[in-house]
Design a protein around this motif. Structure first.
Motif, PDB file in Angstrom:
ATOM      1  N   PHE A  34      -3.212   5.780   0.865  1.00 13.38           N
ATOM      2  CA  PHE A  34      -3.964   6.134   2.156  1.00 13.38           C
ATOM      3  C   PHE A  34      -3.065   7.457   2.638  1.00 13.38           C
ATOM      4  O   PHE A  34      -1.978   7.913   2.077  1.00 13.38           O
ATOM      5  CB  PHE A  34      -3.977   5.236   3.269  1.00 13.38           C
ATOM      6  N   VAL A  86      -7.101  -3.946   6.260  1.00 20.57           N
ATOM      7  CA  VAL A  86      -6.977  -2.698   5.566  1.00 20.57           C
ATOM      8  C   VAL A  86      -7.955  -2.472   4.616  1.00 20.57           C
ATOM      9  O   VAL A  86      -8.130  -3.211   3.700  1.00 20.57           O
ATOM     10  CB  VAL A  86      -5.754  -2.367   4.776  1.00 20.57           C
ATOM     11  N   HIS A  87      -8.779  -1.511   4.940  1.00 14.41           N
ATOM     12  CA  HIS A  87      -9.955  -1.126   4.239  1.00 14.41           C
ATOM     13  C   HIS A  87     -10.075   0.414   3.816  1.00 14.41           C
ATOM     14  O   HIS A  87      -8.968   0.953   3.810  1.00 14.41           O
ATOM     15  CB  HIS A  87     -11.327  -1.298   5.199  1.00 14.41           C
ATOM     16  N   ASP A  88     -11.094   0.623   3.099  1.00 10.37           N
ATOM     17  CA  ASP A  88     -10.964   1.700   2.498  1.00 10.37           C
ATOM     18  C   ASP A  88     -10.957   2.992   3.338  1.00 10.37           C
ATOM     19  O   ASP A  88     -10.432   3.986   3.091  1.00 10.37           O
ATOM     20  CB  ASP A  88     -12.157   2.162   1.422  1.00 10.37           C
ATOM     21  N   ASN A  89     -11.497   2.899   4.470  1.00 12.19           N
ATOM     22  CA  ASN A  89     -11.531   3.894   5.391  1.00 12.19           C
ATOM     23  C   ASN A  89     -10.345   3.572   6.706  1.00 12.19           C
ATOM     24  O   ASN A  89     -10.590   4.124   7.532  1.00 12.19           O
ATOM     25  CB  ASN A  89     -13.042   4.166   5.939  1.00 12.19           C
ATOM     26  N   THR A  90      -9.767   2.926   6.512  1.00  7.82           N
ATOM     27  CA  THR A  90      -8.664   2.529   7.444  1.00  7.82           C
ATOM     28  C   THR A  90      -7.798   3.909   7.609  1.00  7.82           C
ATOM     29  O   THR A  90      -7.371   4.540   6.593  1.00  7.82           O
ATOM     30  CB  THR A  90      -7.712   1.337   7.227  1.00  7.82           C
ATOM     31  N   THR A 118      -9.163   0.490  11.657  1.00  7.85           N
ATOM     32  CA  THR A 118     -10.336   0.932  11.038  1.00  7.85           C
ATOM     33  C   THR A 118     -11.393   1.488  12.225  1.00  7.85           C
ATOM     34  O   THR A 118     -11.442   0.878  13.198  1.00  7.85           O
ATOM     35  CB  THR A 118     -10.882  -0.142  10.184  1.00  7.85           C
ATOM     36  N   GLU A 121     -14.718  -2.225   1.869  1.00  8.54           N
ATOM     37  CA  GLU A 121     -14.282  -3.237   1.240  1.00  8.54           C
ATOM     38  C   GLU A 121     -12.963  -3.548   1.675  1.00  8.54           C
ATOM     39  O   GLU A 121     -12.030  -2.654   2.417  1.00  8.54           O
ATOM     40  CB  GLU A 121     -14.255  -2.997  -0.266  1.00  8.54           C
ATOM     41  N   PHE A 149       0.897  -1.151   0.024  1.00  6.72           N
ATOM     42  CA  PHE A 149      -0.049   0.165   0.074  1.00  6.72           C
ATOM     43  C   PHE A 149       1.038   1.107  -0.094  1.00  6.72           C
ATOM     44  O   PHE A 149       2.015   1.180   0.253  1.00  6.72           O
ATOM     45  CB  PHE A 149      -0.803  -0.059   1.241  1.00  6.72           C
ATOM     46  N   ASP A 161      -3.199   0.681  -3.147  1.00  9.61           N
ATOM     47  CA  ASP A 161      -4.145   1.740  -2.602  1.00  9.61           C
ATOM     48  C   ASP A 161      -3.274   2.640  -2.030  1.00  9.61           C
ATOM     49  O   ASP A 161      -2.420   2.428  -1.257  1.00  9.61           O
ATOM     50  CB  ASP A 161      -5.369   1.215  -1.881  1.00  9.61           C
ATOM     51  N   SER A 217      -9.049  -3.470   1.030  1.00  9.24           N
ATOM     52  CA  SER A 217      -8.299  -2.637  -0.068  1.00  9.24           C
ATOM     53  C   SER A 217      -7.537  -3.366  -0.899  1.00  9.24           C
ATOM     54  O   SER A 217      -6.986  -4.486  -0.679  1.00  9.24           O
ATOM     55  CB  SER A 217      -7.593  -1.527   0.708  1.00  9.24           C
ATOM     56  N   LYS A 218      -7.354  -3.062  -1.922  1.00  9.68           N
ATOM     57  CA  LYS A 218      -6.703  -3.522  -3.297  1.00  9.68           C
ATOM     58  C   LYS A 218      -5.267  -3.212  -2.916  1.00  9.68           C
ATOM     59  O   LYS A 218      -4.707  -2.195  -2.217  1.00  9.68           O
ATOM     60  CB  LYS A 218      -7.255  -2.993  -4.645  1.00  9.68           C
TER      61      LYS A 218
END
Lengths: 551, 210
Positions: free
Chosen positions: A274, A218-222, A258, A266, A166, A272, A268-269
């Motif tokens: 952050f 690890v999510h989108d809003n982490t 998070t 979701e 990431f 991504d 995370s890919k």
């Protein structure tokens, strides 16, 4: 011998045997030959390939000494150093071991590991002494070549490990370095594998590697935050102490989490990006893109307010102070202190945009919302700006000015409270000092004594007067005498009461009386404590490291 | 080869026996009583054995100099050294007296021994009568000096045993030291097996025949 000559003929013939083989002593050179051949063959056979690696600097590389290591195993040695034809690089002629030579690929990488405190742990005192070495990764394919370009830094991570990468954007690198740990719930789950300064954005991009299976957290809003060092927050809600791990205190690190309130989202890919927050508190704040900027003018002093102070609504932060400056009107010599703040209207409602938010704020002001200064802590004098609905305020609106809209403010008694409190403290202190002085001088005792005497005399005088009046007015003024009698009785009672109270004051304020002494001591300690606390907060602000290292 | 019927005495049991007038090829003489090998003075195997040992030493002299004999690691840094690189490092460090000692003891002396012993053997085989007394002295010097080459092996053995402090300092012996030790031992044996009597023997024989 001579006597035995006669026996000579009786002597046996010597026995003759055939020996076709040469003396067995020749086995020794034969063995030597075999051993010698074997040794030389082995030496030749063990010899791996000789390669040339190009580095930009020979710092720390010593021909004949610097080793090449793969996974901490010595697999080769620098034989020679030379400059290339254009004098731009140095070329290290490296002799590698046979085993590693067999696996050498075209994508093999070489880099110089210079002596430094290793990020990924203390790897033995030996490395401190052994000096630099060349790290290598043999690569994946098996086509070897004899010329390689050395890398400036160790390559990212062993490709064999399972995990995701990431990116983090940060204003500055801080104390991060390649190898800095990444924590999740205080568990090391990955590390920083690379960083670079983005050319056009003036920001630092950190690359993280998070191992399986932890990357699924690890999510989108982490939120990621810099977990280096110790965090100590003191505010209205008290002091908060946060520390990720001892390692991160020493070498820095990144933690992520998070937030509980935010929906999971979701996983995370890989790749991504952050934001890296400065600290935990920063990361926990809701981040909204929309910011409305207002300028506020306050009547009183803005002492205790800093850039970054909160703007609150009913105790919840909805914005921050962005700038505080001083402006003087050259003609009228009016000095004003405009405080620039931003408000994130999405705290009120997430659906608000910049435009609708502005309209909403305007309406709220019309309904009576005003900004005022509020003291968070009397101890530190810290202040926030509070937006609150005033009952029956003078009409006001958000005035559009040249740069920022002006938000109406209202004064508050609280504004001055800390200073009033301080004044009270000071005058109380002075008064006590005065009392103390008075008591110590013994004047009070004397005065009270005198007062007692006067009172006694007065009593006597009154008694005497009573007697006289009795004798004089027995007949002439009976009615009046009664009145006088009553008055004098009252007077006497009052006098007695005064005397009683005076006696009590006397006891209380007498020199060395426990009450007075205790009061004095307590006040002194309160003063000392508040002074110490203030100096502590100042020191911590200036040198947060002093918490660890001492002054 | 043997022209007259001579008497032979077995060195083991003292039995006397008649030697044959003629010895065929591949035939060797043994004591008829105890079976021990019996030789005539001219049949001494000293030269043959010395040659064998000398050749073995010469062969091992090559790996002894090409392979590293000792690795010294100080503070984690170090590398295996052959004799020559060791001498070179000593010279670089300004320790030329030490370098000289190592050079002489480890390279010159074994080499000289190989050459002098070969020279003596060849001169014996050619039945030379040239400066017999000097050759005798040369032999004695060679034999005496020979064992001192062992000092190197001794030093390596002691260092390897004593200096083992992990990364701080470590001395390892390498294969070269083994072949070097073999060279020293073989040349010592070669010097021992060479019968210095043979230097004079020729003269005696010729005098006897004369």
């Amino acid at each position: 011998m001579n006597e035995n000559k006669g026996f000579a003929d009786n002597l046996p013939d010597v026995e003759l045997r055939e020996q076709r083989w040469p003396s067995p002593v020749w086995l020794i050179p034969l063995a030597a030959l075999l051993i010698g051949f074997w040794l030389l063959f082995q030496a030749w056979y063990e010899r791996g390939p000789t390669i040339t690696v190009q580095f930009s600097s020979a710092e720390g590389i010593e021909p004949g000494k610097t080793e090449v290591r793969y996974k901490a195993v010595t697999v080769g040695k620098v034989k020679k150093l030379k400059l290339d034809n254009e004098l731009k690089y140095i070329e290290a002629i490296i002799e590698l071991n046979k085993e590693i030579g067999r696996h050498l690929g075209t994508n093999a990488s070489f880099w110089v590991v210079r002596p430094r405190v290793n990020r990924s742990g203390v790897s033995g005192l030996g490395t401190l002494f052994s000096g630099s070495y060349i790290g290598m990764d043999p690569g994946t394919d098996n086509d070897d070549q004899s010329f390689y370009k050395g890398a400036e830094r160790p390559p990212v991570i062993a490709p064999a490990e399972d995990g995701k990468r990431f990116f983090l954007m940060s204003d500055s690198l801080g104390s991060m370095d390649v190898g800095a740990p990444v924590f999740y719930k205080q568990l090391q789950v990955g590390e920083v594998i690379d960083y670079e300064l983005l050319d056009n954005q003036d920001r630092v991009q950190l690359e993280l590697f998070i191992r399986a299976p932890y990357f699924q957290y690890v999510h989108d809003n982490t939120r990621f935050w810099n977990a280096s060092g110790v965090e100590l927050n003191m505010n209205s809600t008290g002091a908060e102490f946060r520390m990720e791990s001892l390692i991160s205190v020493i070498i820095g690190g990144i933690a992520f989490e998070t937030p509980a309130g935010v929906a999971g989202g979701e996983v995370s890919k890989q790749g991504d990006t952050f934001v890296l927050h400065r600290n935990y508190a920063d990361s926990q704040e809701k981040q909204y893109a929309t910011r409305l900027y207002y300028v506020m003018y306050f009547d009183g002093s803005v002492r205790g307010m800093d850039v970054g102070s909160d703007v609150e609504f009913q105790g919840l932060p909805i914005g921050k102070v962005e700038n505080i400056e001083m402006k003087m009107d050259k003609d009228s010599l009016d000095v004003r202190v405009p405080v620039l703040v931003y408000i994130q209207p999405q705290y009120f409602d997430e659906s608000l945009t910049k435009e609708t938010g502005e309209i909403a704020m305007r309406k709220l002001v019309e309904k009576g919302m005003r900004a005022k200064l509020d003291t968070v802590s009397f101890l530190t004098g810290q202040k926030v700006i509070t937006l609150s609905m005033e009952t029956d305020p003078p009409p006001a609106s958000i005035k559009a000015t040249q740069f920022y809209s002006e938000f109406p403010t209202t004064g508050t008694a609280f504004e001055e409270l800390p200073f009033i409190a301080a004044d009270i403290m000071i005058s109380l202190d002075e008064t006590l000092a005065g009392i103390n002085k008075l008591v110590n001088s013994g004047k009070l005792d004397k005065t009270v004594d005198n007062l007692n005497k006067v009172l006694a005399e007065a009593e006597q005088a009154v008694k005497a007067a009573k007697e006289t009046l009795k004798t004089v007015d027995k007949n002439t003024l009976p009615s009046m005498t009664n009145d006088v009698n009553k008055i004098s009785q009252d007077l006497s009672n009052t006098m007695q009461k005064i005397q009683g109270s005076m006696g009590q004051i006397d006891r209380l304020t007498a020199q060395n009386s426990p009450t007075q002494h205790q009061l004095q001591e307590m006040l002194e300690e309160v003063t000392a404590a508040s002074r110490a606390l203030r100096s502590l907060t100042e020191t911590l602000q200036r040198q947060p490291s002093s918490l660890l290292r001492g002054k | 080869m043997i022209k007259h019927k001579a008497l032979l005495q077995c060195r083991v049991c003292g039995c006397l026996s008649h030697a044959p007038t003629q010895l065929k090829r591949f035939e060797v003489m043994h004591c008829p009583r105890c079976g021990a090998r019996v030789k005539l003075a001219q049949q001494s195997t000293s030269v043959e054995v010395t040659w064998a040992l000398l050749i073995a030493a010469a062969i091992l002299y090559i790996p002894a100099n090409l392979l590293p004999i000792m690795s010294v690691y100080m503070l984690g840094a170090g590398q295996p050294d052959t004799i020559i690189t060791g001498v070179y490092h000593l010279l670089e460090a300004g320790q030329w007296p030490l370098a000289l000692i190592v050079f002489v003891a480890s390279i010159v002396v074994p080499l000289l021994k190989l050459f002098t012993l070969s020279f003596l053997l060849i001169s014996i085989q050619r039945r030379s009568r040239w400066r017999q007394y000097d050759r005798m002295r040369l032999y004695r010097i060679t034999e005496y000096v020979g064992r001192w080459s062992m000092v190197d092996v001794f030093v390596i053995a002691i260092l390897t045993g004593l200096v083992q402090f992990g990364n701080l300092a470590r001395v390892d012996a390498n294969l070269g030291s083994l072949s070097f030790a073999a060279v020293v031992v073989l040349t010592m044996f070669a010097a021992r097996t060479l019968d210095e009597h043979l230097i004079w023997d020729i003269a005696q024989q010729e005098e006897a025949q004369a």
